[in-house]
Design a protein around this motif. Structure first.
Motif, short mmCIF file in Angstrom:
data_model
loop_
_atom_site.label_atom_id
_atom_site.label_comp_id
_atom_site.label_asym_id
_atom_site.label_seq_id
_atom_site.Cartn_x
_atom_site.Cartn_y
_atom_site.Cartn_z
N SER A 91 1.42 6.55 -2.26
CA SER A 91 1.76 5.71 -1.19
C SER A 91 1.77 6.23 0.21
CB SER A 91 3.46 4.87 -1.47
OG SER A 91 3.29 4.32 -2.70
N VAL A 92 2.31 7.54 0.22
CA VAL A 92 2.33 8.15 1.52
C VAL A 92 0.64 8.46 1.94
CG1 VAL A 92 2.76 10.39 2.46
CG2 VAL A 92 4.49 9.31 1.17
N VAL A 93 -0.23 8.72 1.13
CA VAL A 93 -1.70 8.84 1.38
C VAL A 93 -2.03 7.61 1.93
CG1 VAL A 93 -3.81 9.24 0.29
CG2 VAL A 93 -2.03 10.80 -0.45
N ILE A 94 -1.48 6.62 1.43
CA ILE A 94 -2.25 5.18 1.77
C ILE A 94 -1.70 4.83 3.18
CG2 ILE A 94 -2.16 2.63 1.34
CD1 ILE A 94 -1.82 3.30 -1.47
N CYS A 95 -0.35 5.29 3.53
CA CYS A 95 0.13 5.04 4.71
C CYS A 95 -0.33 5.74 5.72
CB CYS A 95 1.63 5.38 4.87
SG CYS A 95 2.48 3.95 3.93
N LEU A 96 -0.89 7.01 5.33
CA LEU A 96 -1.50 7.96 6.27
C LEU A 96 -2.80 7.63 6.65
CD1 LEU A 96 -0.16 11.60 5.28
CD2 LEU A 96 0.32 10.28 7.21
N ALA A 97 -3.54 7.10 5.45
CA ALA A 97 -4.97 6.69 5.86
C ALA A 97 -4.90 5.35 6.98
CB ALA A 97 -5.89 6.29 4.36
N LEU A 98 -4.06 4.72 6.66
CA LEU A 98 -3.82 3.55 7.30
C LEU A 98 -3.57 3.63 8.85
CD1 LEU A 98 -2.75 0.50 4.75
CD2 LEU A 98 -5.04 0.91 5.79
N LEU A 99 -2.73 4.66 9.00
CA LEU A 99 -2.17 5.09 10.33
C LEU A 99 -3.26 5.78 11.09
CD1 LEU A 99 1.33 6.39 9.57
CD2 LEU A 99 0.81 4.50 11.14
N ALA A 100 -4.14 6.69 10.34
CA ALA A 100 -5.34 7.22 10.96
C ALA A 100 -6.38 6.06 11.49
CB ALA A 100 -6.10 8.08 9.92
N GLN A 101 -6.52 4.80 10.66
CA GLN A 101 -7.30 3.67 10.87
C GLN A 101 -6.84 3.12 12.25
OE1 GLN A 101 -7.63 0.92 7.55
NE2 GLN A 101 -8.24 -0.39 8.87
N LEU A 102 -5.40 2.95 12.14
CA LEU A 102 -5.03 2.52 13.35
C LEU A 102 -5.04 3.36 14.71
CD1 LEU A 102 -3.11 0.20 14.78
CD2 LEU A 102 -1.14 1.50 14.11
N GLY A 103 -5.06 4.64 14.60
CA GLY A 103 -5.33 5.46 15.73
C GLY A 103 -6.46 5.55 16.34
N LEU A 104 -7.69 5.44 15.16
CA LEU A 104 -8.90 5.25 15.63
C LEU A 104 -9.14 3.90 16.40
CD1 LEU A 104 -10.50 6.58 12.31
CD2 LEU A 104 -10.96 7.42 14.44
#
Length: 93
Positions: A43-56
């Motif tokens: 779940s943390v990995v998913i959140c980090l990937a999606l937060l990176a997506q938002l940052g991009l």
């Protein structure tokens, strides 16, 4: 690319990213104690990937460029696919 065009491209990507980030982070936070360690880690990995997506997505609007930022758009798609793949693995755990 002028600033108006950058933001016209970035705003829908930011909106789509927020539609994924907010439920993922909220669900991870609310149901944290109900899951085992592996499910929590995924779940943390998913959140980090999606937060990176938002940052991009935000960086498309903020960082000036002369051309369409295809690399960042591709990285957004890659982060989305990564989150989907990890979610599929998490579901099987």
């Amino acid at each position: 690319m002028n600033a108006r065009m950058r933001w016209r491209l970035a705003v829908p990507l930011i909106g789509l990213s927020l539609l994924m980030v907010v439920p993922a982070v909220y669900g991870t936070w609310v149901f944290w104690s109900e899951f085992n360690a592996m499910y929590q880690a995924l779940s943390v990995v998913i959140c980090l990937a999606l937060l990176a997506q938002l940052g991009l997505a935000v960086s498309i609007g903020v960082r000036p460029t002369r051309d369409v930022p295809w690399l960042r758009i591709g990285l957004i798609a890659l982060a989305f696919l990564l989150a989907c793949g990890v979610a599929a693995v998490r579901r099987s755990v």
